[in-house]
Scaffold this motif. Structure first.
Motif, PDB file in Angstrom:
ATOM      1  N   ASP A   1     -25.517  22.619 -38.354  1.00 46.77           N
ATOM      2  CA  ASP A   1     -25.730  23.998 -38.822  1.00 46.77           C
ATOM      3  C   ASP A   1     -26.991  24.078 -39.693  1.00 46.77           C
ATOM      4  N   TYR A   2     -27.151  23.079 -40.557  1.00 49.74           N
ATOM      5  CA  TYR A   2     -28.297  23.054 -41.485  1.00 49.74           C
ATOM      6  C   TYR A   2     -29.618  22.972 -40.704  1.00 49.74           C
ATOM      7  N   PHE A   3     -29.658  22.055 -39.733  1.00 49.21           N
ATOM      8  CA  PHE A   3     -30.904  21.862 -38.972  1.00 49.21           C
ATOM      9  C   PHE A   3     -31.204  23.099 -38.119  1.00 49.21           C
ATOM     10  N   LYS A   4     -30.160  23.622 -37.466  1.00 49.64           N
ATOM     11  CA  LYS A   4     -30.369  24.777 -36.588  1.00 49.64           C
ATOM     12  C   LYS A   4     -30.876  25.987 -37.376  1.00 49.64           C
ATOM     13  N   LYS A   5     -30.260  26.197 -38.538  1.00 51.48           N
ATOM     14  CA  LYS A   5     -30.676  27.328 -39.387  1.00 51.48           C
ATOM     15  C   LYS A   5     -32.158  27.147 -39.760  1.00 51.48           C
ATOM     16  N   GLY A   6     -32.503  25.928 -40.199  1.00 48.89           N
ATOM     17  CA  GLY A   6     -33.878  25.637 -40.623  1.00 48.89           C
ATOM     18  C   GLY A   6     -34.874  25.832 -39.493  1.00 48.89           C
ATOM     19  N   ILE A   7     -34.524  25.359 -38.314  1.00 47.15           N
ATOM     20  CA  ILE A   7     -35.470  25.397 -37.193  1.00 47.15           C
ATOM     21  C   ILE A   7     -35.658  26.851 -36.721  1.00 47.15           C
TER      22      ILE A   7
ATOM     23  N   SER B   1     -25.154  18.997 -21.628  1.00 43.42           N
ATOM     24  CA  SER B   1     -25.963  18.115 -22.472  1.00 43.42           C
ATOM     25  C   SER B   1     -27.391  18.586 -22.695  1.00 43.42           C
ATOM     26  N   MET B   2     -27.915  19.460 -21.875  1.00 46.53           N
ATOM     27  CA  MET B   2     -29.301  19.895 -22.071  1.00 46.53           C
ATOM     28  C   MET B   2     -29.392  21.143 -22.951  1.00 46.53           C
ATOM     29  N   ASP B   3     -28.357  21.991 -22.901  1.00 42.52           N
ATOM     30  CA  ASP B   3     -28.392  23.248 -23.669  1.00 42.52           C
ATOM     31  C   ASP B   3     -27.424  23.258 -24.842  1.00 42.52           C
ATOM     32  N   GLY B   4     -26.440  22.367 -24.819  1.00 41.77           N
ATOM     33  CA  GLY B   4     -25.473  22.324 -25.916  1.00 41.77           C
ATOM     34  C   GLY B   4     -24.495  23.484 -25.900  1.00 41.77           C
ATOM     35  N   ASP B   5     -24.344  24.158 -24.751  1.00 43.08           N
ATOM     36  CA  ASP B   5     -23.364  25.247 -24.670  1.00 43.08           C
ATOM     37  C   ASP B   5     -22.017  24.701 -24.171  1.00 43.08           C
ATOM     38  N   ILE B   6     -20.965  25.487 -24.405  1.00 43.13           N
ATOM     39  CA  ILE B   6     -19.600  25.014 -24.127  1.00 43.13           C
ATOM     40  C   ILE B   6     -19.033  25.769 -22.920  1.00 43.13           C
ATOM     41  N   ALA B   7     -18.342  25.040 -22.041  1.00 39.19           N
ATOM     42  CA  ALA B   7     -17.737  25.680 -20.858  1.00 39.19           C
ATOM     43  C   ALA B   7     -16.621  26.633 -21.286  1.00 39.19           C
ATOM     44  N   PRO B   8     -16.486  27.788 -20.584  1.00 42.81           N
ATOM     45  CA  PRO B   8     -15.406  28.733 -20.916  1.00 42.81           C
ATOM     46  C   PRO B   8     -14.071  28.234 -20.341  1.00 42.81           C
ATOM     47  N   LEU B   9     -13.565  27.171 -20.915  1.00 43.26           N
ATOM     48  CA  LEU B   9     -12.416  26.468 -20.335  1.00 43.26           C
ATOM     49  C   LEU B   9     -11.154  27.332 -20.218  1.00 43.26           C
ATOM     50  N   PRO B  10     -10.810  28.166 -21.234  1.00 44.08           N
ATOM     51  CA  PRO B  10      -9.592  28.985 -21.072  1.00 44.08           C
ATOM     52  C   PRO B  10      -9.668  29.896 -19.846  1.00 44.08           C
ATOM     53  N   GLU B  11     -10.840  30.490 -19.610  1.00 46.33           N
ATOM     54  CA  GLU B  11     -10.984  31.386 -18.447  1.00 46.33           C
ATOM     55  C   GLU B  11     -10.950  30.574 -17.150  1.00 46.33           C
TER      56      GLU B  11
ATOM     57  N   VAL C   1     -34.975  22.642 -28.812  1.00 47.01           N
ATOM     58  CA  VAL C   1     -36.019  23.436 -29.466  1.00 47.01           C
ATOM     59  C   VAL C   1     -36.955  23.851 -28.338  1.00 47.01           C
ATOM     60  N   MET C   2     -36.832  25.129 -27.941  1.00 41.38           N
ATOM     61  CA  MET C   2     -37.491  25.597 -26.721  1.00 41.38           C
ATOM     62  C   MET C   2     -39.008  25.649 -26.891  1.00 41.38           C
TER      63      MET C   2
ATOM     64  N   LEU D   1     -37.969  28.668 -39.000  1.00 41.16           N
ATOM     65  CA  LEU D   1     -39.376  28.341 -38.730  1.00 41.16           C
ATOM     66  C   LEU D   1     -39.924  29.173 -37.569  1.00 41.16           C
ATOM     67  N   GLY D   2     -39.040  29.820 -36.821  1.00 42.13           N
ATOM     68  CA  GLY D   2     -39.481  30.659 -35.704  1.00 42.13           C
ATOM     69  C   GLY D   2     -39.234  30.046 -34.336  1.00 42.13           C
ATOM     70  N   PHE D   3     -38.512  28.941 -34.293  1.00 41.94           N
ATOM     71  CA  PHE D   3     -38.193  28.334 -32.989  1.00 41.94           C
ATOM     72  C   PHE D   3     -36.913  28.946 -32.432  1.00 41.94           C
ATOM     73  N   ASP D   4     -36.766  28.797 -31.110  1.00 38.15           N
ATOM     74  CA  ASP D   4     -35.583  29.305 -30.406  1.00 38.15           C
ATOM     75  C   ASP D   4     -34.726  28.105 -29.994  1.00 38.15           C
ATOM     76  N   THR D   5     -33.422  28.162 -30.265  1.00 42.36           N
ATOM     77  CA  THR D   5     -32.552  27.037 -29.883  1.00 42.36           C
ATOM     78  C   THR D   5     -31.642  27.409 -28.701  1.00 42.36           C
ATOM     79  N   GLY D   6     -32.033  28.408 -27.953  1.00 45.36           N
ATOM     80  CA  GLY D   6     -31.342  28.753 -26.703  1.00 45.36           C
ATOM     81  C   GLY D   6     -29.877  29.059 -26.898  1.00 45.36           C
ATOM     82  N   GLU D   7     -29.057  28.513 -26.018  1.00 48.50           N
ATOM     83  CA  GLU D   7     -27.620  28.835 -25.983  1.00 48.50           C
ATOM     84  C   GLU D   7     -26.774  27.858 -26.790  1.00 48.50           C
TER      85      GLU D   7
END
Ligand code: PMP
Length: 393
Positions: free
Chosen positions: A303-309, A182-192, A326-327, A312-318
């Motif tokens: 996708d739209y917001f992430k691309k835009g942000i 919930s803090m980074d929005g990354d997905i667990a490698p469930l198949p592995e 927005v780091m 602008l030069g921000f980093d959205t991490g993982e």
């Protein structure tokens, strides 16, 4: 010691929290959750809610809750093992199982409660839980409650997981991971994870709180996303995020669910989900089962917001999901960023230590299908303005 003195620690500790910047200033909303909310009479663009699909105030879902209240009243009476189960709970549980592609599901009052119900029922003293280091607090608390030995593996690192299993920890082995973190929005490698679990005869459990309504066909969740039907032993869900309501569930084989029903202390000693929550959740799943329109809109918006942000030069991490960090880095700068956004009519929370490591503070923008493109453009303009004012971009 006077009767007041014994309570002095409360005042001292509250002051300490304020000094450390850890005091939670909780905003009051003067109306429903939605793309926009009203705070102190001001209309604010809402980037703080897990209302991914806009279901929290969806007219069809609200109507379903009202209708159920007319038919069943509001409360379940007592614990189900004593007062009985309302047929509306069975309807919800059958629909949940069908939606998730499992044999059975059991509803409880929250996602937090689902973890407290399932984990201590499945493992106990002499068993081993192997847990991702970034797992949710309710997994940590459920694990502690079980009194099993808890081994923590590095975040999303299957080699680290395997190195714990190689040591052949004692008793039953239960691997637990969040589906979407919930803090980074990354997905667990469930198949592995499932592969490694098979190799070492470990049970697998995934908490799909932020995957339901977001990942998979029509939001069927992480198991559907990876096409792992029948491969994950226990799924935990919550109705409080994409489904827009409140409640939680445990899903899996019919035998597993019967076992939880018989063994879980929260299930045996705490009353069922309320009638309006049950009916509203059932309606939310019906809407999702009928159409993937809102899930598609959620991903388009993300996708739209992430691309835009990023432009602008921000980093959205993982992030791989609509959870968009927005780091910023420094915790004070992140708080200042959030306050300035608030002045610009954007409600977006700064997240710092202990929720994320020191130096990794961020603004967490929670994107929803309820946002319009105009809303997202408005947000991008304000992130740009504040970012420049604070010399971050
Ligand atoms: N598990 C995870 C992974 C969560 O993110 C949350 C909510 N923060 C919960 C469980 C708890 O869900 P609920 O709010 O329904 O208690």
């Amino acid at each position: 010691m006077s009767s007041q003195e014994k309570l002095n620690f409360i005042q001292t500790e509250l002051e300490e929290l304020k000094e450390k910047g850890l005091y939670k200033d909780i905003k009051t909303l003067e109306g429903p959750q939605g793309a926009w909310v009203q705070i102190k009479g001001k209309k604010m663009l809402n980037f703080c809610s897990n209302n991914y699909l806009g279901f929290a105030n969806h007219s069809q879902i609200v109507e379903a809750a009202k209708k159920a209240i007319d038919e069943y009243g509001v409360g379940p009476g007592a614990v189900r093992t004593i007062a009985g189960t309302m047929d509306i709970h069975h309807q919800l549980e059958r629909k949940l199982a069908e939606f998730k592609g499992v044999e059975a599901a059991l509803s409880v009052q929250s996602g937090f409660k689902a973890n407290l119900s399932a984990i201590p029922a499945l493992v106990g003293k002499g068993d081993t839980i192997i847990s991702d280091e970034l797992n949710h607090a309710s997994i940590i608390d459920g694990s502690r409650l079980s009194r099993a030995d808890i081994k923590v593996y590095s975040h999303n690192d299957v080699d680290s997981l395997e190195s714990v299993l190689k040591e052949n920890p004692p008793g039953k082995k239960l691997i637990i991971t969040d589906g979407v973190f919930s803090m980074d929005g990354d997905i667990a490698p469930l198949p592995e994870i499932v592969e490694v679990a098979k190799k070492y005869d470990a049970m697998t459990m995934v908490d799909d709180a932020h995957g339901e309504g977001v990942l998979g066909r029509s939001g069927r969740g992480i198991v559907d996303h990876f096409n792992l039907h029948g491969e994950v032993d226990i799924e935990i869900g919550t109705f409080s995020k994409a489904l827009g309501v409140m409640g939680g569930c445990i899903a899996g084989s019919a035998q597993l669910i019967e076992y939880i029903r018989q063994k879980s202390r929260p299930f045996t000693f705490s009353s069922a989900l309320t009638v309006p929550d049950t009916a509203a959740t059932l309606e939310a799943i019906k809407i999702l089962s009928d159409s993937d329109e809102l899930v598609t809109k959620l991903w388009d918006n993300a996708d739209y917001f992430k691309k835009g942000i990023k432009e602008l030069g921000f980093d959205t991490g993982e992030s791989e999901t609509p959870i968009t960090p927005v780091m910023i880095g420094d915790a004070k700068a992140a708080s200042e960023f959030s306050e300035k956004l608030f002045e610009e009519n954007i409600f977006a929370q700064a997240i710092g230590f202990p929720l994320v490591p020191h130096g990794k503070a961020r603004i967490r923008a929670m994107i929803s299908a309820a946002h319009s493109k105009e809303d997202l453009d408005f947000a991008l303009e304000k992130f740009s303005k504040v970012g420049k004012e604070l010399n971050l971009i």
